[in-house]
Design an enzyme around this catalytic site. Structure first.
Site, PDB file in Angstrom:
ATOM      1  N   GLY A 162      80.315  21.143  51.275  1.00 55.57           N
ATOM      2  CA  GLY A 162      79.407  21.413  50.182  1.00 55.57           C
ATOM      3  C   GLY A 162      78.632  22.686  50.420  1.00 55.57           C
ATOM      4  O   GLY A 162      79.038  23.546  51.209  1.00 55.57           O
ATOM      5  N   ALA A 163      77.470  22.775  49.761  1.00 62.06           N
ATOM      6  CA  ALA A 163      76.681  24.006  49.849  1.00 62.06           C
ATOM      7  C   ALA A 163      76.250  24.288  51.277  1.00 62.06           C
ATOM      8  O   ALA A 163      76.172  25.439  51.697  1.00 62.06           O
ATOM      9  CB  ALA A 163      75.450  23.871  48.947  1.00 62.06           C
ATOM     10  N   VAL A 203      81.630  17.063  54.331  1.00 57.04           N
ATOM     11  CA  VAL A 203      81.703  15.753  53.689  1.00 57.04           C
ATOM     12  C   VAL A 203      82.917  14.989  54.222  1.00 57.04           C
ATOM     13  O   VAL A 203      84.034  15.520  54.261  1.00 57.04           O
ATOM     14  CB  VAL A 203      81.794  15.883  52.156  1.00 57.04           C
ATOM     15  CG1 VAL A 203      81.752  14.501  51.505  1.00 57.04           C
ATOM     16  CG2 VAL A 203      80.667  16.759  51.625  1.00 57.04           C
ATOM     17  N   LYS A 240      77.933  13.037  53.628  1.00 55.59           N
ATOM     18  CA  LYS A 240      77.705  14.462  53.890  1.00 55.59           C
ATOM     19  C   LYS A 240      76.898  14.588  55.171  1.00 55.59           C
ATOM     20  O   LYS A 240      75.823  13.990  55.315  1.00 55.59           O
ATOM     21  CB  LYS A 240      76.973  15.123  52.727  1.00 55.59           C
ATOM     22  CG  LYS A 240      76.647  16.596  52.997  1.00 55.59           C
ATOM     23  CD  LYS A 240      75.898  17.249  51.850  1.00 55.59           C
ATOM     24  CE  LYS A 240      76.836  17.603  50.730  1.00 55.59           C
ATOM     25  NZ  LYS A 240      76.163  18.461  49.707  1.00 55.59           N
ATOM     26  N   ASP A 274      74.731  25.166  40.181  1.00 58.24           N
ATOM     27  CA  ASP A 274      75.970  25.385  40.940  1.00 58.24           C
ATOM     28  C   ASP A 274      77.138  24.638  40.298  1.00 58.24           C
ATOM     29  O   ASP A 274      77.963  24.030  40.980  1.00 58.24           O
ATOM     30  CB  ASP A 274      75.792  24.942  42.388  1.00 58.24           C
ATOM     31  CG  ASP A 274      76.847  25.568  43.318  1.00 58.24           C
ATOM     32  OD1 ASP A 274      77.476  26.571  42.907  1.00 58.24           O
ATOM     33  OD2 ASP A 274      77.042  25.063  44.431  1.00 58.24           O
ATOM     34  N   ILE A 310      86.743  15.377  53.679  1.00 59.97           N
ATOM     35  CA  ILE A 310      86.950  15.554  52.240  1.00 59.97           C
ATOM     36  C   ILE A 310      86.777  17.016  51.857  1.00 59.97           C
ATOM     37  O   ILE A 310      87.559  17.579  51.104  1.00 59.97           O
ATOM     38  CB  ILE A 310      85.962  14.687  51.433  1.00 59.97           C
ATOM     39  CG1 ILE A 310      86.196  13.206  51.721  1.00 59.97           C
ATOM     40  CG2 ILE A 310      86.108  14.959  49.944  1.00 59.97           C
ATOM     41  CD1 ILE A 310      85.181  12.298  51.053  1.00 59.97           C
ATOM     42  N   GLY A 311      85.725  17.646  52.373  1.00 61.04           N
ATOM     43  CA  GLY A 311      85.482  19.043  52.028  1.00 61.04           C
ATOM     44  C   GLY A 311      84.117  19.489  52.517  1.00 61.04           C
ATOM     45  O   GLY A 311      83.452  18.787  53.284  1.00 61.04           O
TER      46      GLY A 311
END
Length: 464
Positions: free
Chosen positions: A19-20, A24, A38, A130, A16-17
């Site tokens: 994160g910090a 994910v 995650k 954030d 999906i992508g």
């Protein structure tokens, strides 16, 4: 590559992508519910990142609101940490920005939902630190705050912070310049997000942190909008000096937000939960209950609506398969008998209706109304002798098993309608063997499944 983590599994290709500090993936629970997983590699975690991870878990556990991504579970293994949260199928605000300019009304609607979610952070003395388009997700038209890796508990009135946290382009000037800052840092970030939604680009452009430190001290002028109140609110958010920046109380009391709230309050309290359809419409979209788990029902009322939604799902699927060959007509008929039988059990359930607070408010009456509508829909679409028909669960399971076997054997040659039918048949065959009237469980909805490409539907079928 398929990985199993506790009650969940995911494919490493379903990214999906990021994160910090984690990657994910889209995953699925044992009961078929899509989730976001995650994954944080322990080898990449230093003391600071470990604290961020603990912050995220601690923050998410405190929060329960329809405009905040819901925390579900947490696991540790020898190599990784795993944070399980609800899956949002609508992307994030970056996707909205890429599609082109939004009108002021749409932006105000998004703003209102962000503020609804943020208010729970405020009540828990948390700031996000954030806020940015990538951390504001969308699910079935609902805006949700996500990624709490930098969240910190503070005294909203007095605390000054000096740590560097957040994504540089959306950071407040005080954070960028390493000056003490307050909860107003999130107000700056909110203004940046709203500006970008309206104009498809941030008000500040910088290639590195040095440029950003230079340019962030220059006043930002919000271009004229057709909505002067929205323009003034964004301008108030993007004041360089904190003493000149509006505060949270001023935002929540802004006439623009108050007006939006009043408009919502004039609508019927639960309008929109049922999809509007023509009275004679009898396809798989009928009686779609879209967000019963987000409304503040009592626990037994949520179970009641969950059960009703399950009967609705089977009932509407029966209309979908009517377009298939004759061999599916028996399945369609048995699914309708099942739906009516399930509704009768639900209507007679002492476990649910003897619970306190079921009938004594509008929410309980709403639940009963939905059941009556579903029963009437069944009566309107069934033979006159429906009351004398006996439902046989074993027969239905046998029919489902037969169709599942036949369709699965030819999975690679199925067209889209057949793939959708295969998914629903496998879902019903599995769920009917485990579903109970006194508990919530995942309800598959054909309309939601239709949003996915054939490849993903195929993957979901194989994951059952």
């Amino acid at each position: 590559m398929q990985k199993i983590v506790g009650k969940y599994s995911f494919n490493m290709n379903h990214l999906i992508g990021k994160g910090a500090y984690g990657t994910v993936y889209k995953g699925i629970s044992n009961d078929g519910l899509p989730v976001a997983i995650k994954v944080i590699d322990r080898r990449m975690i230093n003391q600071t990142n470990t604290q961020q991870l603990l912050n995220e878990i601690r923050s998410m556990k405190q929060l329960n609101h329809k405009n905040i991504v819901k925390f579900l579970d947490f696991y540790e293994t020898q190599n990784n940490f795993y944070i399980i949260s609800e899956f949002c199928n609508g992307g994030d605000l970056r996707d909205i920005i890429k599609r082109g300019k939004l009108d002021s009304k749409s932006v105000v609607n998004i703003l209102k939902q962000i503020l609804n979610g943020y208010h729970q952070l405020y009540q828990n003395s948390l700031i996000h630190r954030d806020l940015k388009p990538a951390n504001i997700l969308l699910h079935q038209g609902i805006t949700k705050l996500a990624d709490f890796g930098f969240a910190k508990k503070i005294d909203f009135e007095n605390d000054l912070m000096t740590s560097i946290a957040g994504t540089p382009l959306y950071m407040a000037p005080q954070v960028i310049l390493r000056q003490p800052y307050t909860s107003k840092c999130d107000i700056w970030s909110l203004g940046m997000v709203l500006y970008e939604l309206l104009f498809q680009k941030p008000p500040i452009n910088a290639e590195n942190i040095i440029q950003l430190q230079e340019r962030i001290c220059k006043p930002i002028i919000v271009p004229q909008l057709d909505n002067s109140q929205l323009q003034q609110l964004i301008q108030g958010c993007l004041q360089i000096h904190e003493e000149n920046r509006i505060n949270w109380d001023e935002i929540y009391q802004n006439p623009l937000i108050q007006e939006q709230q009043q408009q919502e309050n004039t609508k019927r309290q639960y309008a929109g939960i049922l999809e509007e359809v023509e009275p004679d419409q009898t396809d798989y979209r009928k009686f779609l209950i879209t967000n019963y788990l987000q409304i503040e029902f009592e626990a037994n009322q949520r179970i009641y609506l969950n059960q009703l939604n399950f009967a609705r799902s089977a009932f509407n699927f029966s209309f979908f398969i009517q377009q298939f060959e004759q061999s599916f007509q028996d399945l369609a008929q048995n699914l309708r008998w099942f739906s009516f039988n399930w509704l009768q059990q639900l209507e007679n359930s002492k476990f649910l209706k003897e619970q306190q607070k079921f009938f004594n408010d509008e929410r309980g009456l709403y639940c009963i109304t939905q059941l009556k509508q579903m029963k009437q829909a069944f009566i309107d679409n069934c033979p006159e002798n429906y009351q004398s028909l006996a439902f046989d669960m074993m027969k239905l399971l046998s029919i489902l098993e037969e169709h599942q076997t036949n369709l699965s054997a030819n999975l690679g040659t199925l067209n889209r309608h057949q793939l959708l039918a295969t998914y629903m048949i496998k879902y019903l065959n599995k769920t009917l063997r485990t579903a109970r009237l006194n508990e919530c469980f995942y309800v598959a909805d054909l309309q939601d499944i239709q949003k996915f490409p054939d490849k993903e539907i195929m993957q979901r079928i194989l994951e059952f």
